[in-house]
Enzyme design. Sequence first.
Site: not given
Ligand code: AP5
Length: 214
Positions: A13, A87, A126, A160, A171
Site C-alpha cells: 500500500k 480498517r 523492509r 519498524r 496484525r
Molecule cells: P509496503 O508498501 O511498505 O507495504 P504496506 O502495505 O504499506 O505495509 P504496512 O506494513 O505499512 O501496512 P500496515 O497496514 O501493517 O501498516 P500501517 O503503517 O498502516 O511494502 C512492504 C515491503 O514489501 C517493502 O519492503 C516493499 O519494498 C516490499 N514490496 C512492496 N511491493 C512489492 C512488490 N510488488 N513486490 C515485492 N516487494 C514489494 O499500520 C501500522 C499499525 O498502525 C497497525 O498495525 C495499527 O496498530 C495502527 N493503525 C494504522 N492504521 C490504523 C487504522 N486505520 N485503525 C487502527 N489502527 C491503525
Amino acid sequence: MNIILLGPPGAGKGTQARVLVDERDMIQLSTGDMLREARSSGTEMGKVVAEVMDKGGLVTDEIVIGLIREKLEGEKKGGFIFDGFPRTLAQADALADLLADMGEALDAVVELQVEEEALVARIVGRSTCGNCGEVYHDVTKPIPADGKCANCGGTEFKRRADDNEESLKTRLMEYYKKTSPLIGYYYAKDDLRRVDGLAEMSEVKRQIDEILSN
Ligand code: AP5
C-alpha cells in the site's frame, strides 16, 4: 480522485501510494504514519498508541477517525489516497460521512491481493529512509550500494518496531477479523477493484493505473 488502498500488512500500500503521490499529485493519508508521528510526540495519547502498535493491534476508531478528520480539512490537490484507512466497518462509515460533508466521493477501492507467506518475507526485509520515507526491501528493492537513498540522498534507514514475525501474526489476525469485511462492504457498493499484489512493483502500478484511468 479519491481512492482507498486496501490490503494486509506488507501488501504494498505504502509503496504504491508514494508512486501515485509523485505521478498524480495526490495526497497520501497513511494512518500508520500519522500514528507513528503521534507516538513520537511523547503525549499520553502517543504512549497508548505505541503500546497498541508494537503488539500489532488496532488503535481505537475514535483516535484514528479524529486524525483523518483533521487531515481532510487541509489541502486537497489531486485527491486523497487512503493508505491503511479505513480498517473497520465503523471507520468506513465515518469516511463515507466525512467525504459526503465535503461534497466528495470515493472513486475506487483498490485491493492489493498478496498471500500470507509473501507478506512475512516482505515485512521482515523492509526498511525506510529516515529522511523521506522511501520504502526499501533487503531483497526486492535494496538500499543503493553507495548507502544513499535513491529518492533524497539520505543516509539513515529505519526498521519498524512492529516489523517482526510476532507482531505480524497479530496484525494479520486483526486484518482478517476486522478489516477484511470491508472487501464485502465495498464490493456491495461496486467500488472494489482487485490487483495482483504479488506481481512486480511496476506491474502492480500498471494495474492500478488501468483502474484509475477507467
Ligand atoms: P509496503 O508498501 O511498505 O507495504 P504496506 O502495505 O504499506 O505495509 P504496512 O506494513 O505499512 O501496512 P500496515 O497496514 O501493517 O501498516 P500501517 O503503517 O498502516 O511494502 C512492504 C515491503 O514489501 C517493502 O519492503 C516493499 O519494498 C516490499 N514490496 C512492496 N511491493 C512489492 C512488490 N510488488 N513486490 C515485492 N516487494 C514489494 O499500520 C501500522 C499499525 O498502525 C497497525 O498495525 C495499527 O496498530 C495502527 N493503525 C494504522 N492504521 C490504523 C487504522 N486505520 N485503525 C487502527 N489502527 C491503525
